[in-house]
Motif scaffolding. Structure first.
Motif, short mmCIF file in Angstrom:
data_model
loop_
_atom_site.label_atom_id
_atom_site.label_comp_id
_atom_site.label_asym_id
_atom_site.label_seq_id
_atom_site.Cartn_x
_atom_site.Cartn_y
_atom_site.Cartn_z
N GLY A 74 66.99 24.72 78.55
CA GLY A 74 65.77 24.43 79.29
C GLY A 74 65.00 25.65 79.73
O GLY A 74 63.98 25.55 80.41
N GLY A 75 65.48 26.84 79.37
CA GLY A 75 64.77 28.09 79.70
C GLY A 75 64.10 28.64 78.47
O GLY A 75 63.77 27.91 77.53
N CYS A 76 63.89 29.97 78.43
CA CYS A 76 63.32 30.57 77.22
C CYS A 76 63.50 32.09 77.25
O CYS A 76 63.93 32.67 78.24
CB CYS A 76 61.84 30.22 77.08
N GLY A 77 63.21 32.69 76.10
CA GLY A 77 63.29 34.14 75.96
C GLY A 77 62.00 34.67 75.37
O GLY A 77 61.43 34.04 74.48
N SER A 78 61.53 35.80 75.85
CA SER A 78 60.25 36.37 75.44
C SER A 78 60.36 37.88 75.33
O SER A 78 61.24 38.50 75.93
CB SER A 78 59.17 36.01 76.48
N ASP A 79 59.43 38.46 74.54
CA ASP A 79 59.36 39.94 74.54
C ASP A 79 58.27 40.39 75.51
O ASP A 79 57.86 41.53 75.54
CB ASP A 79 59.10 40.49 73.13
#
Ligand code: P6P
Length: 341
Positions: free
Chosen positions: A298-303
């Motif tokens: 339910g989260g996320c990863g970004s640059d």
């Protein structure tokens, strides 16, 4: 939440859980199931050494440096060799790549190859070995997309192509947390019986976050957007979440705490030296597998500007700025960077 058993009180081992997950994949042949078993066994073997890292035979440096220019610890080398040897002969894997090696790791000609590609950071956080701080192993699995015995192209797939990813955490207890795209589940090793037992079923980031994790010693190298974002996290704005700072310096430990308690880990790009303009962490070995898990929870990863899973890797050891954790915190970081740079 400890739930090493199902409502009927049965103990759920990782073997049983993987097998039950396999049954929900039509056409599954069991190869991925067995590959995940092999990873779990490699984790048990590595754990047996990390829990005794204070002993001479496994502590200390090898005197070598790896492709990252980092000192190789004896435990690094042991973990790297263990992961490779657990998977080089099974016929389930076509090719491997390790954060410790400059090039891809083909399967020896004497062994058959399989349909999966295995990438791993065998021992993340190893600079902490001498201080008895948590360490981790991070892995991701892809399907082979080329003909023959596999090639570099098979390793440079987007994170959207990940088939399975997870980590082992060698801490106060040893945990295996993984996902095959159907949510995230955590298993705790019961050393008395040598089994990983389901202890954290269906992990989701909590709605309320508690922590932020960043090396604030680098603050003077950050962009204005990242500095302002950090101030927001700390409570300097009216709508701040006012989080507590927690930074172990072992990515897996920081990620795991934020996954369970709610929070964000970030290692921004910094201007300290040309090689680090793109950040310190490795896209293939650290960012993609953890961004995959984060999204499954339910989260996320970004640059900082785009989802990590949408980045097309260009090289094995490509680095990236990395923001990963509760979705609202990651998206706010992107907003500050978009507005202020
Ligand atoms: P710094 C460990 O070397 C690592 O790759 C991650 O596990 C950790 O999050 C990060 O580097 C720590 O880096 O520069 O804060 O020591």
């Amino acid at each position: 939440m400890m739930a090493a058993s199902d409502p009927q009180g049965q103990i759920i081992t990782i073997e049983r859980h993987i097998l039950e997950e396999q049954s929900s994949f039509p056409g599954a042949t069991g190869t991925l199931t067995n590959l995940l078993y092999d990873i779990a066994l490699a984790g048990k073997i590595i754990a047996s050494k990390t829990n005794r890292a204070g002993l001479v035979e496994i502590l200390g440096r090898t005197g070598d440096t790896n492709i990252q220019g980092e000192e190789v610890q004896k435990l690094d080398r042991f973990a790297d060799a263990t992961f490779f040897r657990m998977n080089d002969h099974t016929g389930r894997v076509a090719l491997m790549a390790s954060e410790e090696h400059a090039d891809i790791l083909p399967i020896p000609d004497k062994y058959p190859t399989g349909k999966y590609i295995l990438l791993y950071d065998p021992l993340d956080g190893s600079s902490n070995i001498d201080y008895n701080i948590c360490l981790g192993t991070i892995f991701s699995v892809y399907r082979k997309i080329t003909d023959g015995r596999g090639s570099l192209e098979d390793c440079l797939q987007k994170g959207r192509q990940v088939v399975a990813a997870g980590y082992l955490l060698y801490g106060t207890s040893t945990m295996l947390v993984y996902s095959t795209g159907r949510g995230v589940n955590g298993f705790t090793l019961d050393p008395a019986v040598g089994e990983f037992l389901l202890s954290h079923p269906s992990i989701r980031f909590p709605k309320t976050s508690h922590y932020y994790s960043v090396n604030q010693g680098n603050e003077r190298f950050w962009s204005e957007g990242v500095r302002t974002y950090t101030g927001w996290l700390q409570g300097r704005e009216n709508d701040s979440p006012s989080l507590s700072a927690r930074y172990v310096g072992s990515l897996v430990a920081d990620f795991h705490r934020n996954l369970l308690a709610g929070g964000i880990f970030y290692y921004p790009a910094d201007t300290r030296e040309p090689g680090k303009t793109h950040g310190k962490l490795r896209l293939l070995y650290e960012a993609i597998p953890l961004a995959f898990l984060a999204e499954q929870a339910g989260g996320c990863g970004s640059d900082g500007t785009q989802n990590i899973l949408d980045i097309s890797p260009q090289s094995l050891h490509q680095r990236t700025p990395f923001f990963v954790g509760s979705r609202d915190l990651v998206e706010r970081a992107e907003a500050y960077i978009q507005k202020l740079g």
